[in-house]
Design a protein around this motif. Structure first.
Motif, mmCIF file in Angstrom:
data_model
loop_
_atom_site.group_PDB
_atom_site.id
_atom_site.type_symbol
_atom_site.label_atom_id
_atom_site.label_comp_id
_atom_site.label_asym_id
_atom_site.label_seq_id
_atom_site.Cartn_x
_atom_site.Cartn_y
_atom_site.Cartn_z
ATOM 1 N N PHE A 1 11.666 7.874 -3.368
ATOM 2 C CA PHE A 1 11.738 9.127 -4.127
ATOM 3 C C PHE A 1 13.036 9.205 -4.926
ATOM 4 O O PHE A 1 13.040 9.637 -6.083
ATOM 5 N N TYR A 2 14.127 8.793 -4.315
ATOM 6 C CA TYR A 2 15.432 8.959 -4.959
ATOM 7 C C TYR A 2 15.877 7.744 -5.772
ATOM 8 O O TYR A 2 16.761 7.864 -6.616
ATOM 9 N N VAL A 3 15.311 6.597 -5.532
ATOM 10 C CA VAL A 3 15.657 5.426 -6.338
ATOM 11 C C VAL A 3 14.917 5.514 -7.678
ATOM 12 O O VAL A 3 13.697 5.676 -7.698
ATOM 13 N N PRO A 4 15.637 5.441 -8.806
ATOM 14 C CA PRO A 4 14.957 5.462 -10.108
ATOM 15 C C PRO A 4 13.925 4.346 -10.206
ATOM 16 O O PRO A 4 14.108 3.262 -9.644
ATOM 17 N N ARG A 5 12.857 4.626 -10.936
ATOM 18 C CA ARG A 5 11.758 3.664 -11.020
ATOM 19 C C ARG A 5 12.232 2.271 -11.432
ATOM 20 O O ARG A 5 11.821 1.264 -10.859
ATOM 21 N N ARG A 6 13.120 2.203 -12.428
ATOM 22 C CA ARG A 6 13.544 0.897 -12.946
ATOM 23 C C ARG A 6 14.305 0.082 -11.908
ATOM 24 O O ARG A 6 14.427 -1.151 -12.039
ATOM 25 N N LEU A 7 14.823 0.760 -10.861
ATOM 26 C CA LEU A 7 15.610 0.067 -9.846
ATOM 27 C C LEU A 7 14.793 -0.295 -8.605
ATOM 28 O O LEU A 7 15.335 -0.862 -7.662
ATOM 29 N N VAL A 8 13.521 0.027 -8.602
ATOM 30 C CA VAL A 8 12.690 -0.309 -7.447
ATOM 31 C C VAL A 8 12.636 -1.811 -7.201
ATOM 32 O O VAL A 8 12.827 -2.268 -6.063
ATOM 33 N N LEU B 1 0.815 -1.219 0.000
ATOM 34 C CA LEU B 1 0.000 0.000 0.000
ATOM 35 C C LEU B 1 0.844 1.263 0.000
ATOM 36 O O LEU B 1 0.580 2.202 -0.758
ATOM 37 N N ILE B 2 1.881 1.314 0.842
ATOM 38 C CA ILE B 2 2.657 2.562 0.903
ATOM 39 C C ILE B 2 3.534 2.725 -0.338
ATOM 40 O O ILE B 2 3.758 3.854 -0.793
ATOM 41 N N THR B 3 4.029 1.624 -0.903
ATOM 42 C CA THR B 3 4.815 1.738 -2.140
ATOM 43 C C THR B 3 3.937 2.218 -3.280
ATOM 44 O O THR B 3 4.334 3.087 -4.072
ATOM 45 N N TRP C 1 1.723 -3.701 -9.946
ATOM 46 C CA TRP C 1 0.391 -3.130 -10.129
ATOM 47 C C TRP C 1 0.450 -1.828 -10.925
ATOM 48 O O TRP C 1 -0.386 -1.573 -11.802
ATOM 49 N N LEU C 2 1.462 -1.009 -10.663
ATOM 50 C CA LEU C 2 1.552 0.302 -11.299
ATOM 51 C C LEU C 2 2.128 0.250 -12.711
ATOM 52 O O LEU C 2 1.654 0.957 -13.600
ATOM 53 N N TYR C 3 3.139 -0.579 -12.922
ATOM 54 C CA TYR C 3 3.902 -0.486 -14.164
ATOM 55 C C TYR C 3 3.977 -1.788 -14.970
ATOM 56 O O TYR C 3 4.403 -1.764 -16.121
ATOM 57 N N ARG C 4 3.603 -2.903 -14.372
ATOM 58 C CA ARG C 4 3.655 -4.194 -15.069
ATOM 59 C C ARG C 4 2.366 -4.966 -14.791
ATOM 60 O O ARG C 4 2.376 -6.091 -14.322
ATOM 61 N N ARG C 5 1.258 -4.319 -15.103
ATOM 62 C CA ARG C 5 -0.043 -4.867 -14.736
ATOM 63 C C ARG C 5 -0.285 -6.248 -15.368
ATOM 64 O O ARG C 5 -0.836 -7.136 -14.708
ATOM 65 N N GLU C 6 0.122 -6.415 -16.611
ATOM 66 C CA GLU C 6 -0.097 -7.712 -17.257
ATOM 67 C C GLU C 6 0.694 -8.811 -16.559
ATOM 68 O O GLU C 6 0.207 -9.930 -16.387
#
Length: 380
Positions: free
Chosen positions: A159-166, A58-60, A215-220
């Motif tokens: 916030f500071y970690v690039p999205r692809r590295l989450v 939820l928080i992510t 859920w946000l970026y790889r829904r499929e």
């Protein structure tokens, strides 16, 4: 950049997650009130771990969505990003928590009087680790301390970690947490230090973060993983094997139930169970499980689950509640009037449950919900 509408659509409410909250808090209450009757089955630990995975998801999801929405603002919108998150968390968590501490301090609850500073600063787990001892009726607040400490770290990290590295960051959290538990086990520290320390709980939050990213970026991808019930059944089987191994090893182990299986792998197995259970609930359970999770009782109990968890240890605890405690005295008086109540522990359990539900209900409608409604003024 996502529009406001698309951001809101990613933050929609998952009805079945309230049912998951009910199952998780039910496990905790059942475990804490049935000690000595279900030895070897760590339902309480499983319930808390499911809450950790759920919080990680939820928080992510909230933080990454907020980051995307504010990315075009100066400094990436860091100020509003942090302000909105912490205001909303404060409105949801702090009022009833501090009111509970205040009341318990006034009525002279011993562990509250003795450790009020640690409790007020959400340092319960740190106190337990430093003193190498449990605290009494406030023991269960260690998990709320873990949650708050994660809330201090996660916003800036995400916030500071690039999205692809989450996902990579989440995997490192999982590996690091398991590794740290093993190091602490090999160091022969008291088992509960490893159990309550925030760094050793991060595999649960890491799995929740991976789920939110999906859920946000790889829904499929997420739908393919969680739509079949296979993951749920396999994770249940994995957890059952871990519990069986722990009980089997405990017979001959000098450390009993607190052996390498329970201290290092049990939480990870419980986290995987929570991961697949929550993931499937996001997609939506069908059949009997859908009925369980969406039943009005499950929905309501999930809604007041914070109060249920917060209050239950003060209503009754097998280890800490004294015979002179008002709930025990009330039970004795009631059962003396109706002797048949002595025939089964079910009646005593139901009595404590009713008291806890009534108290959590009052808390929800009088304090939590009115304050929680103020969150609408600070939307993401």
């Amino acid at each position: 950049m996502p529009t406001t509408t698309s951001v809101r659509s990613t933050l929609n409410h998952f009805r079945q997650l309230d049912g998951i909250r009910f199952l998780a808090v039910g496990m905790v209450l059942f475990d804490h009130w049935m000690v000595g009757r279900i030895d070897g089955l760590p339902l309480g630990a499983l319930g808390v771990t499911i809450f950790f995975v759920l919080s990680g998801f939820l928080i992510t999801r909230i933080l990454l969505s907020s980051k995307d929405k504010l990315s075009s603002q100066p400094n990436g919108g860091l100020g509003k990003y942090l302000k909105t998150f912490y205001i909303r968390r404060t409105l949801r968590i702090f009022p009833i928590y501090y009111l509970t501490l205040f009341i318990l301090y006034l009525i002279n609850e011993p562990p509250v009087r003795r450790t009020i500073g640690w409790l007020a600063l959400y340092g319960t787990n740190i106190y337990i680790a430093i003193t190498k001892s449990w605290m009494g009726t406030v023991d269960h607040l260690w998990s709320l301390a873990v949650e708050e400490q994660v809330y201090l770290i996660f916003p800036l990290l995400l916030f500071y970690v690039p999205r692809r590295l989450v996902p990579v960051t989440a995997i490192l959290m999982i590996i690091g947490s398991i590794g740290l538990r093993y190091v602490m086990y090999r160091s022969r520290m008291p088992w509960f230090i490893e159990y309550v320390s925030t760094p050793t709980c991060l595999d649960s939050f890491g799995l929740g973060a991976i789920m939110a990213y999906g859920w946000l970026y790889r829904r499929e991808w997420l739908v393919r993983i969680f739509s079949p019930a296979t993951g749920v059944w396999l994770s249940i089987a994995c957890f059952a094997v871990i519990v069986y191994l722990n009980n089997w090893i405990a017979v001959d182990s000098p450390r009993g139930y607190h052996n390498v299986v329970s201290e290092v792998w049990e939480r990870f197995a419980a986290s995987l169970l929570g991961f697949f259970l929550i993931g499937h609930a996001i997609i939506g359970f069908k059949g009997p499980m859908k009925w369980v999770l969406e039943h009005p009782v499950s929905q309501y109990m999930g809604r007041i689950s914070y109060g249920l968890y917060l209050f239950h240890n003060f209503i009754f605890n097998v280890f800490h509640t004294q015979p002179t405690h008002f709930t025990v005295r009330a039970w004795r008086r009631l059962s003396d009037i109706m002797p048949f109540l002595h025939s089964s522990y079910f009646f005593q359990f139901s009595f404590y449950l009713a008291l806890t539900v009534v108290l959590a209900t009052i808390s929800w409608f009088v304090i939590e919900k009115p304050i929680n409604d103020l969150k609408d003024r600070f939307s993401y």
